[in-house]
Design a protein around this motif. Structure first.
Motif, PDB file in Angstrom:
ATOM      1  N   SER A 288      10.699  39.698  12.797  1.00  0.00           N
ATOM      2  CA  SER A 288      11.785  39.494  13.765  1.00  0.00           C
ATOM      3  C   SER A 288      11.238  39.398  15.189  1.00  0.00           C
ATOM      4  CB  SER A 288      12.811  40.620  13.662  1.00  0.00           C
ATOM      5  OG  SER A 288      12.201  41.858  13.984  1.00  0.00           O
TER       6      SER A 288
ATOM      7  N   TYR B  87       9.732  35.901  15.569  1.00  0.00           N
ATOM      8  CA  TYR B  87      10.809  34.904  15.601  1.00  0.00           C
ATOM      9  C   TYR B  87      11.507  34.882  16.956  1.00  0.00           C
ATOM     10  CZ  TYR B  87      15.132  32.480  14.434  1.00  0.00           C
ATOM     11  OH  TYR B  87      16.180  31.605  14.429  1.00  0.00           O
ATOM     12  N   THR B  88      11.843  36.060  17.490  1.00  0.00           N
ATOM     13  CA  THR B  88      12.531  36.096  18.779  1.00  0.00           C
ATOM     14  C   THR B  88      11.605  35.709  19.921  1.00  0.00           C
ATOM     15  OG1 THR B  88      12.076  38.451  18.974  1.00  0.00           O
ATOM     16  CG2 THR B  88      14.219  37.808  18.086  1.00  0.00           C
ATOM     17  N   TYR B  89      10.336  36.033  19.829  1.00  0.00           N
ATOM     18  CA  TYR B  89       9.386  35.670  20.887  1.00  0.00           C
ATOM     19  C   TYR B  89       9.189  34.165  20.947  1.00  0.00           C
ATOM     20  CZ  TYR B  89       5.297  35.781  23.904  1.00  0.00           C
ATOM     21  OH  TYR B  89       4.433  35.583  24.932  1.00  0.00           O
ATOM     22  N   ILE B  90       9.099  33.524  19.799  1.00  0.00           N
ATOM     23  CA  ILE B  90       8.936  32.066  19.772  1.00  0.00           C
ATOM     24  C   ILE B  90      10.182  31.379  20.315  1.00  0.00           C
ATOM     25  CG2 ILE B  90       8.749  30.092  18.206  1.00  0.00           C
ATOM     26  CD1 ILE B  90       6.812  31.747  16.544  1.00  0.00           C
ATOM     27  N   ASN B  91      11.360  31.924  20.029  1.00  0.00           N
ATOM     28  CA  ASN B  91      12.603  31.296  20.473  1.00  0.00           C
ATOM     29  C   ASN B  91      12.894  31.538  21.953  1.00  0.00           C
ATOM     30  OD1 ASN B  91      13.192  30.097  18.063  1.00  0.00           O
ATOM     31  ND2 ASN B  91      14.351  31.845  17.293  1.00  0.00           N
ATOM     32  N   LEU B  92      12.100  32.362  22.640  1.00  0.00           N
ATOM     33  CA  LEU B  92      12.290  32.542  24.070  1.00  0.00           C
ATOM     34  C   LEU B  92      11.968  31.266  24.842  1.00  0.00           C
ATOM     35  CD1 LEU B  92      10.769  36.062  24.786  1.00  0.00           C
ATOM     36  CD2 LEU B  92      13.143  35.389  24.990  1.00  0.00           C
TER      37      LEU B  92
ATOM     38  N   GLU C 214      12.334  27.692  25.224  1.00  0.00           N
ATOM     39  CA  GLU C 214      13.130  26.549  24.816  1.00  0.00           C
ATOM     40  C   GLU C 214      12.643  25.315  25.549  1.00  0.00           C
ATOM     41  OE1 GLU C 214      17.210  27.367  25.502  1.00  0.00           O
ATOM     42  OE2 GLU C 214      17.232  29.102  24.169  1.00  0.00           O
TER      43      GLU C 214
END
Length: 137
Positions: A97, A100-105, A107
């Protein structure tokens, strides 16, 4: 400055890991009480005064040698290997998790974003600040 400092610290940490896991042996050859030879990465050759074995079994002449060899072994650290088997399911879930959240930071720009490549500034005919004699101090 920050990037240079980061590179220096990371290089220093790489050397610390390298030298903490390095193992080596030091061989020493003594004749009596005097140190004659030392070797770090190979065996010592000796001083040539080692006792030879008798040519036949009939000769029981045994004499203690005045020479002796000692070896000092420096063992490196073996605890740096991370075992994935010991990570619990909750820890694996947290790592997944977090990634996943670090990559989605980060944009990307949308397709409708304008980067003003074709924009040309207007042509200035008169410099207004000189006409009005207003200057910013």
């Amino acid at each position: 400055m920050k990037q240079v400092f980061h590179k220096i610290i990371s290089t220093l940490m790489a050397f610390v890991v390298l030298f903490s896991t390095l193992s080596f042996a030091i061989d020493m050859h003594f004749c009596g009480d005097k140190l004659v030879e030392t070797a770090v990465f190979h065996k010592t050759e000796g001083c040539g005064m080692d006792m030879q074995k008798p040519a036949s079994e009939d000769c029981l002449l045994t004499k203690n040698s005045c020479c002796n060899n000692e070896q000092l072994v420096v063992n490196g650290q073996d605890e740096l290997q991370l075992s994935v088997d010991k990570i619990s399911f909750e820890q694996q879930q947290f790592i997944a998790s977090f990634v996943y959240t670090y990559i989605n930071l980060f944009e990307g720009l949308g397709t409708d974003a304008s980067n003003f490549e074709t924009y040309h500034p207007p042509c200035v005919l008169k410099q207004i600040y000189k006409l009005d004699e207003t200057y910013l101090i």
